[in-house]
Design an enzyme around this catalytic site. Structure first.
Site, PDB file in Angstrom:
ATOM      1  N   HIS A 133      41.539  43.047  25.872  1.00  0.00           N
ATOM      2  CA  HIS A 133      40.399  43.473  26.688  1.00  0.00           C
ATOM      3  C   HIS A 133      40.675  44.766  27.439  1.00  0.00           C
ATOM      4  O   HIS A 133      39.742  45.414  27.925  1.00  0.00           O
ATOM      5  CB  HIS A 133      39.967  42.353  27.660  1.00  0.00           C
ATOM      6  N   ASP A 163      43.831  37.551  23.019  1.00  0.00           N
ATOM      7  CA  ASP A 163      43.775  38.620  24.017  1.00  0.00           C
ATOM      8  C   ASP A 163      45.045  39.459  24.009  1.00  0.00           C
ATOM      9  O   ASP A 163      45.603  39.780  25.066  1.00  0.00           O
ATOM     10  CB  ASP A 163      43.507  38.070  25.415  1.00  0.00           C
ATOM     11  N   SER A 241      46.403  43.398  34.122  1.00  0.00           N
ATOM     12  CA  SER A 241      46.242  42.844  32.775  1.00  0.00           C
ATOM     13  C   SER A 241      47.127  43.563  31.769  1.00  0.00           C
ATOM     14  O   SER A 241      47.156  44.795  31.706  1.00  0.00           O
ATOM     15  CB  SER A 241      44.781  42.953  32.336  1.00  0.00           C
TER      16      SER A 241
END
Length: 395
Positions: A133, A163, A241
């Site tokens: 993402h 992911d 992230s």
């Protein structure tokens, strides 16, 4: 008692630490000292005076204790965190996602930052691991190393269902630092973990915490379920992230991926993809660009259709000729004599695990390799049966 000894005894008595010399308990000691001072008075008085000076100095009025030096002092936990950060931070990178946008008035196309996140060096050839993402929808990707050098990057492989993504930077420097891989199966609740990332664009930020829970499930960008996720209270914010989650040995145990927060900032509930999943996925992304999942050769009904008609199991829509499912006798939907579409076989379980959605089906297949055999439980109307399917490689 000699006068010289009395003067020494008075020095003893002057300090509370030596008040035990007073009274009956002091008589044997006084007798021995009297004898010694009578035989060699000067020598023994010198010894006694030196001993008193050494023992009494810490209690003497106005004596200052040496202050600890903060630069050389650290608790065991502080020293551990500092050492891990100094070793691991050079392997952490800053990933910038840039997109093209057309100006509303001039119609000119501009390149603008679309988002940013964190990644880490996988090997010295310039491969970078981050979250899918973080790089989704990018027109151009740049990776900034700890020395602030900026490199263009290309996508090597993506796994939206996990992911995860792998990038390769152009012209990587020769001194890239990598992280040692740990074993996420060894984690237990309460163990210390450290997260390094770039929250809100603040590069190379360290936060610490503990493993709060194990075996959590979160949704991937593809709406697939990621299982076995690590939950931690180490502060993870937007921008973290794709960054590494480390254990107290400095080994990679997870990839930070999400937070649970009503405000969008850290609320003490962060999630990381376990490194054992990363070990399985990243080599496939490097070699094939995607996860290599074995196939049965069938097309399945969508989850939306299943929910709409409240189906129990996963209906088979189509079976491709010559593929493992066709060879095992699995039948798809068909038109009956009146031209209506009738259901064929419905998959209810694989290897004893209940199948209720496409996610369940794919999760089971991901645990196998081409050539493995699985036992598939089917329902067709009121009839049930089991067949063995030999999985093949995905096209």
């Amino acid at each position: 008692m000699p006068a010289r000894f009395l003067s020494v005894f008075s020095v003893f008595s002057a300090f509370p630490a030596f008040s035990g010399f007073r009274g009956v308990a002091a008589v044997p000691a006084l007798s021995a000292l009297s004898t010694l001072t009578a035989r060699r008075p000067l020598r023994w008085l010198g010894v006694i005076a030196l001993t008193l000076a050494t023992l009494v100095a810490p209690w003497a009025p106005g004596t200052a204790q040496a202050a600890p030096d903060y630069l050389s002092f650290a608790t065991e936990d502080e020293a551990n965190s500092t050492e891990i950060f100094s070793r691991a931070s050079p392997a952490v990178v800053y990933v910038t996602n840039k997109a093209l946008r057309r100006d509303f008035f001039s119609l000119n196309v501009h390149e603008i930052p679309r988002g940013s996140g964190t990644g880490f060096v996988w090997d010295d050839s310039g491969l970078i691991v981050t979250n899918f993402h973080v790089i989704a929808g990018a027109h151009r990707l740049t990776v900034t190393l700890q020395d602030q050098s900026e490199h263009d990057a290309e996508v090597v492989g993506i796994a939206p269902e996990k992911d995860l993504a792998v990038l390769r930077i152009e012209e990587p420097p020769a001194d890239l630092v990598t992280l040692p891989l740990g074993d996420s199966s060894e984690l237990t609740v309460g163990r210390k973990v450290l997260a390094i990332g770039n929250p809100f664009g603040l590069d190379t930020t360290l936060t610490t915490g503990v493993v709060s829970a194990l075996g959590r499930e979160i949704k991937a960008p593809s709406n697939r379920t990621i299982r076995g996720v690590i939950q931690t209270d180490a502060a993870i914010n937007p921008g973290n992230s794709g960054g590494p989650l480390l254990n107290s040995l400095g080994q990679l145990v997870g990839v930070n991926t999400a937070i649970y927060s009503p405000s969008g900032a850290s609320a003490g509930i962060g999630f990381a993809i376990p490194v054992n999943t990363v070990r399985e996925v990243v080599p496939q992304l490097i070699a094939y660009g995607r996860i290599q999942r074995p196939a049965m050769g069938i097309e399945l009904a969508s989850d939306r259709w299943i929910r709409r008609y409240r189906m129990e199991g996963l209906p088979v829509v189509r079976v491709y000729p010559g593929m493992p499912a066709a060879n095992a006798g699995i039948r798809g939907a068909y038109r009956n004599s009146r031209g209506e579409i009738s259901l064929g076989d419905v998959i209810t379980a694989i290897d004893g695990r209940e199948i209720r959605s496409n996610d369940d089906f794919l999760s089971v297949l991901e645990k196998h390799r081409p050539g493995d055999e699985v036992e598939v439980e089917l329902r067709n109307g009121d009839d049930t049966r089991k067949v063995v399917v030999a999985l093949s490689a995905q096209d």
